[in-house]
Design an enzyme around this catalytic site. Structure first.
Site, mmCIF file in Angstrom:
data_model
loop_
_atom_site.group_PDB
_atom_site.id
_atom_site.type_symbol
_atom_site.label_atom_id
_atom_site.label_comp_id
_atom_site.label_asym_id
_atom_site.label_seq_id
_atom_site.Cartn_x
_atom_site.Cartn_y
_atom_site.Cartn_z
ATOM 1 N N LYS A 169 0.715 -1.074 -0.101
ATOM 2 C CA LYS A 169 0.007 0.082 -0.062
ATOM 3 C C LYS A 169 0.787 1.274 -0.025
ATOM 4 O O LYS A 169 1.330 1.496 0.775
ATOM 5 C CB LYS A 169 -1.023 -0.028 1.310
ATOM 6 C CG LYS A 169 -1.853 1.206 1.421
ATOM 7 C CD LYS A 169 -2.542 1.498 2.762
ATOM 8 C CE LYS A 169 -1.737 2.245 3.348
ATOM 9 N NZ LYS A 169 -1.521 3.628 2.968
ATOM 10 N N GLY A 220 7.288 4.590 8.143
ATOM 11 C CA GLY A 220 6.480 5.652 8.393
ATOM 12 C C GLY A 220 6.723 6.332 9.694
ATOM 13 O O GLY A 220 7.874 6.179 10.060
ATOM 14 N N SER A 221 5.853 7.168 10.170
ATOM 15 C CA SER A 221 6.105 7.938 11.681
ATOM 16 C C SER A 221 6.043 6.854 12.789
ATOM 17 O O SER A 221 5.569 5.962 12.616
ATOM 18 C CB SER A 221 5.079 9.072 11.635
ATOM 19 O OG SER A 221 4.003 8.301 11.835
ATOM 20 N N THR A 222 6.851 7.375 13.625
ATOM 21 C CA THR A 222 6.672 6.680 15.162
ATOM 22 C C THR A 222 5.353 6.486 15.782
ATOM 23 O O THR A 222 4.780 5.495 15.868
ATOM 24 C CB THR A 222 7.688 7.271 16.015
ATOM 25 O OG1 THR A 222 9.091 6.941 15.643
ATOM 26 C CG2 THR A 222 7.652 6.455 17.504
ATOM 27 N N THR A 224 2.392 6.581 13.862
ATOM 28 C CA THR A 224 1.765 5.404 13.275
ATOM 29 C C THR A 224 2.311 3.927 13.423
ATOM 30 O O THR A 224 1.677 2.966 13.529
ATOM 31 C CB THR A 224 1.713 5.709 11.686
ATOM 32 O OG1 THR A 224 1.477 7.094 11.511
ATOM 33 C CG2 THR A 224 0.587 4.719 11.041
ATOM 34 N N GLY A 225 3.764 4.051 13.785
ATOM 35 C CA GLY A 225 4.279 2.609 14.018
ATOM 36 C C GLY A 225 3.806 1.972 15.188
ATOM 37 O O GLY A 225 3.742 0.664 15.053
ATOM 38 N N GLU A 242 10.160 0.555 10.267
ATOM 39 C CA GLU A 242 11.306 1.676 10.193
ATOM 40 C C GLU A 242 10.567 2.957 10.252
ATOM 41 O O GLU A 242 9.556 3.661 9.617
ATOM 42 C CB GLU A 242 11.808 1.496 8.754
ATOM 43 C CG GLU A 242 12.471 0.352 8.426
ATOM 44 C CD GLU A 242 13.666 0.337 9.089
ATOM 45 O OE1 GLU A 242 14.304 1.209 9.828
ATOM 46 O OE2 GLU A 242 14.534 -0.764 9.088
ATOM 47 N N CYS A 276 13.881 10.508 6.637
ATOM 48 C CA CYS A 276 14.210 10.039 7.872
ATOM 49 C C CYS A 276 15.572 10.150 8.480
ATOM 50 O O CYS A 276 15.878 10.395 9.696
ATOM 51 C CB CYS A 276 13.805 8.404 7.951
ATOM 52 S SG CYS A 276 14.898 7.389 6.731
ATOM 53 N N GLU A 374 10.900 15.802 15.574
ATOM 54 C CA GLU A 374 11.386 15.545 14.222
ATOM 55 C C GLU A 374 10.829 16.378 13.348
ATOM 56 O O GLU A 374 9.552 16.442 12.984
ATOM 57 C CB GLU A 374 10.884 13.959 13.801
ATOM 58 C CG GLU A 374 11.307 13.947 12.264
ATOM 59 C CD GLU A 374 11.074 12.386 11.789
ATOM 60 O OE1 GLU A 374 9.795 11.914 12.051
ATOM 61 O OE2 GLU A 374 11.577 11.960 11.116
HETATM 62 P P1 NAD Z 1 2.846 7.936 8.179
HETATM 63 O O1 NAD Z 1 3.031 7.405 9.631
HETATM 64 O O2 NAD Z 1 1.727 9.211 8.577
HETATM 65 O O3 NAD Z 1 2.342 7.058 6.996
HETATM 66 C C1 NAD Z 1 2.937 6.065 6.568
HETATM 67 C C2 NAD Z 1 2.146 5.110 5.634
HETATM 68 O O4 NAD Z 1 1.257 4.375 6.838
HETATM 69 C C3 NAD Z 1 1.401 5.749 4.785
HETATM 70 O O5 NAD Z 1 1.068 4.915 3.479
HETATM 71 C C4 NAD Z 1 -0.122 5.794 5.629
HETATM 72 O O6 NAD Z 1 -1.452 5.795 4.689
HETATM 73 C C5 NAD Z 1 -0.174 4.562 6.365
HETATM 74 N N1 NAD Z 1 -1.047 4.833 7.580
HETATM 75 C C6 NAD Z 1 -1.570 5.771 8.268
HETATM 76 N N2 NAD Z 1 -2.218 5.596 9.394
HETATM 77 C C7 NAD Z 1 -1.996 4.067 9.318
HETATM 78 C C8 NAD Z 1 -2.493 3.289 10.372
HETATM 79 N N3 NAD Z 1 -3.139 3.453 11.274
HETATM 80 N N4 NAD Z 1 -2.206 2.068 10.277
HETATM 81 C C9 NAD Z 1 -1.635 1.580 9.144
HETATM 82 N N5 NAD Z 1 -1.031 2.182 8.241
HETATM 83 C C10 NAD Z 1 -1.273 3.657 8.416
HETATM 84 O O7 NAD Z 1 4.418 8.871 7.684
HETATM 85 P P2 NAD Z 1 4.684 9.517 6.408
HETATM 86 O O8 NAD Z 1 3.772 10.929 7.063
HETATM 87 O O9 NAD Z 1 4.040 8.936 5.347
HETATM 88 O O10 NAD Z 1 6.218 9.598 6.553
HETATM 89 C C11 NAD Z 1 6.903 10.310 7.314
HETATM 90 C C12 NAD Z 1 7.448 9.548 8.445
HETATM 91 O O11 NAD Z 1 8.163 8.336 7.930
HETATM 92 C C13 NAD Z 1 8.443 10.395 9.192
HETATM 93 O O12 NAD Z 1 8.453 10.190 10.693
HETATM 94 C C14 NAD Z 1 9.885 9.840 8.539
HETATM 95 O O13 NAD Z 1 11.044 9.952 9.510
HETATM 96 C C15 NAD Z 1 9.654 8.336 8.777
HETATM 97 N N6 NAD Z 1 10.210 7.325 7.548
HETATM 98 C C16 NAD Z 1 11.154 6.474 8.210
HETATM 99 C C17 NAD Z 1 11.800 5.637 7.326
HETATM 100 C C18 NAD Z 1 12.837 4.953 7.838
HETATM 101 O O14 NAD Z 1 13.309 3.976 7.165
HETATM 102 N N7 NAD Z 1 13.119 4.842 9.100
HETATM 103 C C19 NAD Z 1 11.979 6.115 5.949
HETATM 104 C C20 NAD Z 1 11.286 7.267 5.378
HETATM 105 C C21 NAD Z 1 10.249 7.579 6.305
#
Ligand code: NAD
Length: 473
Positions: A169, A220-222, A224-225, A242, A276, A374
């Site tokens: 996705k 994605g973000s911490t 959401t993680g 990640e 990131c 961040e």
């Molecule tokens: P995000 O967490 O908002 O979204 C990431 C993904 O998760 C998107 O596809 C989103 O649609 C999906 N999502 C949103 N809510 C969800 C849920 N409840 N359950 C499952 N999936 C959900 O992150 P973002 O704003 O797209 O990206 C920016 C963040 O990602 C920053 O914090 C950045 O540091 C981090 N990032 C980390 C790495 C790494 O490898 N460590 C790499 C790139 C980005």
């Protein structure tokens, strides 16, 4: 008419008649539409991946490698189109979009060379025991908007290489280049092995809670993680996370200012700071603080911010409106608190596009929002330090632990400092370098598990031990 991009489910390009608009962040114009999938579409994709798993898991690694070689060729042959599409949806300048697509070709070629060899764990009079790795099953991949295609590739290739099948996705903000890629590689893999579906905010949670998905790989973000981990815990899905970072760059007093200023600038501002592993807190030794901060500020004033599709643009817009508002809020907070700006800070809301001026802050306090959080945007806080012990403890005083960097003319001596940083990666005199054969793993709240390297590949497998007693039954 707006171009409509299809999803890839069971080898077919499909849509469900419901669409989400995708916006170019430089112009705020709609540039494409993608399907808005819900439970029924996800169920189809997962069922296809489950059915395909039964045969895919039995293919040899050599067969899989041959398909990745084809995939890499297809991406390379279509690099220019993918690069332009990526700039239009993500905002990054053409040069950086080109690097991302070249990175995809490189990773698709290099990652399949990783090996998961069986290990003999006992070979005695009593028994022969071996440990093999078996694929976990159907993987759900979730990708962010900052490096949408590269992050997708870094999930797809190891998942499929290990024998898993996948439902991926993309972020709803940046799905276009990934769906074009889906179209290009649709015929490369057997139907159902790779499925790519798009949707709005509701689709991620449906994926992480789907009972027939065995593993989630999430970037994605911490915040959401944590939600992903909670949701996946219900049926003990395997997870790799990640997440975010607040990387410190430490500039030691012996660093050569003339060499370091530009490198540090790009360690922080590449992709408009939306990386990131960008340097998000810059600690400069007091002996060279004035000289280096002056050089960075001078460089910041000549770099062109603009539409990534325009020649000469070095820094594009923020990728989406919510993030744009957040970065402006951090700048406003710095103004309200009276912090000193060395560059930027003033933003013109009458210009269309999510543009934020390149902003450099002069020695804000450690508890300033721009230091503690961040920022994920083109705002760079420069801070002064006096001793090594002090800067190590300031760098480590974070819930994040993704990466960090040290800048010095004595790199051997800096290793001792590097070893004291609580992060998964530390660079000395460079930044942002990731290799296909080295694990990328956030410590603390920057991640869970690893991506890349053999460690990353292992995350898509279970160990299985098979033991044969020497004495026949
Ligand atoms: P995000 O967490 O908002 O979204 C990431 C993904 O998760 C998107 O596809 C989103 O649609 C999906 N999502 C949103 N809510 C969800 C849920 N409840 N359950 C499952 N999936 C959900 O992150 P973002 O704003 O797209 O990206 C920016 C963040 O990602 C920053 O914090 C950045 O540091 C981090 N990032 C980390 C790495 C790494 O490898 N460590 C790499 C790139 C980005």
């Amino acid at each position: 008419m707006t171009t409509q991009y299809k999803n890839l489910i069971n080898g077919e390009l499909v849509d469900n008649g419901k669409w989400i608009d995708v916006v170019n962040p430089a112009t705020e114009q709609v540039i494409g539409q993608v399907p808005d999938c819900g439970q029924a579409d996800l169920d189809k994709a997962v069922a296809a991946a489950r059915a395909a798993f039964q045969t895919w898991k039995k293919t040899s690694v050599e067969e899989r490698r041959a398909l990745f070689a084809k995939m890499a060729d297809v991406i390379k042959a279509n690099s220019d189109e993918l690069m332009r599409l990526l700039t239009s949806e993500q905002g990054k300048p053409h040069m950086q979009a080109g690097s991302e697509i070249a990175g995809c070709v490189g990773m698709t070629r290099a990652l399949p060379m990783l090996n998961l060899e069986e290990k003999i764990t006992e070979d005695s009079d009593k028994r022969l025991s071996r440990t093999r790795r078996v694929p976990v099953g159907v993987v759900g991949g979730i990708v962010p908007w900052n490096f949408p295609v590269l992050m997708a590739i870094q999930k797809i290739v190891p998942a499929l290489l290990s024998g898993c099948t996948m439902v991926l996705k993309p972020s709803p903000f940046t799905p276009l280049a990934t769906l074009r890629l889906a179209e290009l590689v649709a015929g490369v893999f057997p139907p159902g092995v790779l499925n790519i579906i798009t949707g709005g905010d509701a689709l991620g949670p449906l994926l992480t809670s789907h009972p027939d998905i065995d593993k989630i790989t999430f970037t994605g973000s911490t915040a959401t993680g944590k939600r992903v981990m909670e949701s996946a815990s219900k049926d003990l899905k395997r997870i790799t996370l990640e997440l975010g970072g607040n990387d410190a760059a430490i500039v030691l007093p012996d660093a050569d200012v003339s060499k370091v200023a530009e490198k540090l600038f790009w360690a922080s501002f590449y992709n408009a700071g939306q990386v990131c592993i960008a340097a998000k807190r810059i600690y400069i030794h007091e002996d060279i603080y004035d000289e280096l901060s002056g050089a960075i500020a001078a460089y910041a004033k000549v770099v062109k911010v603009g539409d990534g599709a325009e020649q000469g643009t070095a820094i594009g817009p923020i990728q989406n409106k919510p993030q744009y508002k957040r970065v402006l809020e951090l700048i406003q907070d710095a103004k309200d608190k009276g912090y000193k700006f060395l560059a930027g800070g003033d933003h013109d809301p009458s210009i269309p596009g999510y543009f934020v001026p390149v902003t450099v802050l002069d020695n804000p306090p450690e508890d300033a929002r721009i230091v503690a959080e961040e920022q994920f945007g083109p705002v760079m806080p420069l801070m002064k330090f006096s001793t090594i012990n002090e800067v190590i403890s300031r760098a480590n005083a974070s819930d994040y632990g993704l990466a960090g960097s040290i800048w010095t003319s004595n790199p051997e001596a800096a290793v001792e400092v590097a070893e004291q940083l609580e992060t998964g990666t530390v660079w000395i005199n460079e930044s942002m370098h990731l290799a296909p054969n080295a694990p990328f793993a956030g410590h603390k709240q920057s991640g869970f598990g690893a991506e890349l390297g053999e460690e990353g590949l292992l995350e898509f497998t279970y160990p299985q031990v098979i033991t044969i007693a020497r004495e026949a039954a």
